[in-house]
Design an enzyme around this catalytic site. Structure first.
Site, PDB file in Angstrom:
ATOM      1  N   HIS A  37       0.840  -1.201   0.000  1.00 60.48           N
ATOM      2  CA  HIS A  37       0.000   0.000   0.000  1.00 60.48           C
ATOM      3  C   HIS A  37       0.882   1.261   0.000  1.00 60.48           C
ATOM      4  O   HIS A  37       0.568   2.246  -0.666  1.00 60.48           O
ATOM      5  CB  HIS A  37      -0.883   0.055   1.244  1.00 60.48           C
ATOM      6  N   SER A 190       0.456  -8.976   1.687  1.00 61.54           N
ATOM      7  CA  SER A 190      -1.005  -8.990   1.760  1.00 61.54           C
ATOM      8  C   SER A 190      -1.402  -8.738   3.209  1.00 61.54           C
ATOM      9  O   SER A 190      -0.701  -9.204   4.132  1.00 61.54           O
ATOM     10  CB  SER A 190      -1.529 -10.371   1.332  1.00 61.54           C
TER      11      SER A 190
END
Ligand code: PAF
Length: 284
Positions: A37, A190
């Site tokens: 991210h 993840s």
């Protein structure tokens, strides 16, 4: 950096920023932010004047037996990461703010991507998932009106579907594709890696190893995807429950039996009940 929970408030802020000629970047996330991210946020900060990171665990993209309730919610830590990278706003609405007064999700107007793109790969085992994603991304685009929006290539089917949706529905946002980020071990980052025990993690490492074996096989001259599939199977830990390992054309997402153009090898598998996805592009 400010955290905004209300749609009206973020709308007013964005309107003012736009009046001042600012280019708006959006990074849609479900929070529990990691280095993957962070790379998307960095991309937006580099390419827009104002970066909004949305943090919203979207209930309508989870199936009834999926992990909506236990999905990690870590807003404080997420906001810190956003601030460090230089984001300007975190938009973190509640489910009631995004879907007010909704008794059942079947009452909602949904954005449904074409069946041909959803009845494959992850969409096949997560029925309705991409309708939920397309609907919430549409809502976020309508709320934030971004000039650019950054999405990761780890969710490669999601990225493909969003690009198609933006084209078909004439959204003005430019979609920026950002490379998948891996741990040094090769494991694709993840938010769900948090659920893995040590033993699960060891088994999970064979997912990326299987993809690297495919790349290696291709580089040694194997073009037949059946043979590449078999090579990958010899690498995967027996603890892994394979959902799919498929080869699709990078542009059309059609199944490929022989690699003659850029091809995605995409995999989804469960390890200790945790669903993980990964992919690699070969033949570029
Ligand atoms: O990729 C995700 O985290 C989600 O699917 C998204 C795009 C934020 C929509 O909820």
């Amino acid at each position: 950096m400010k955290i905004i929970h209300k749609i009206n408030e973020i709308r007013e802020i964005i309107q003012k920023e736009k009046q001042n000629g600012k280019k708006i970047g959006l990074v849609p996330t479900m929070g529990c932010l990691h280095a993957g991210h962070a790379s998307l946020i960095k991309k937006s900060v580099e390419n827009a004047d104002i970066t909004v990171v949305s943090v919203f665990v979207n209930p309508i993209q989870f199936g009834p037996n999926e992990d909506y309730d236990k999905y990690p919610r870590t807003l404080e830590a997420d906001a810190k990461i956003c601030e460090e990278i230089g984001a300007d706003y975190v938009f973190a609405p509640s489910a009631a703010e995004m879907y007010p007064g909704l008794e059942k999700f079947s009452d909602l107007t949904m954005v449904c991507p074409p069946y041909a793109l959803t009845d494959m790969l992850c969409g096949k085992s997560r029925v309705g998932h991409f309708d939920g994603v397309a609907t919430v991304v549409t809502k976020l685009f309508n709320i934030i009106c971004p000039d650019i929006a950054c999405f990761g290539m780890k969710d490669i089917q999601q990225l493909h579907i969003i690009k198609k949706m933006v084209k078909d529905l004439n959204f003005s946002a430019d979609i920026i594709s950002c490379p998948l980020v891996r741990e040094e071990s090769g494991l694709a980052l993840s938010s769900r890696n948090k659920y893995l025990s040590e033993a699960d993690k060891k088994a999970a490492l064979t997912i990326s190893k299987a993809l690297f074996a495919i790349k290696d096989g291709y580089q040694k001259g194997i073009k037949d995807t059946k043979l590449l599939f078999d090579t990958a199977m010899t690498v995967l830990d027996p603890m892994i429950e394979l959902d799919y390992l498929e080869f699709v054309d990078k542009e059309t997402f059609e199944t490929v039996s022989e690699i003659n153009s850029p091809t995605i090898a995409a995999i989804a598998a469960k390890v200790g009940g945790v669903r993980l996805i990964d992919n690699i592009i070969i033949g570029e």
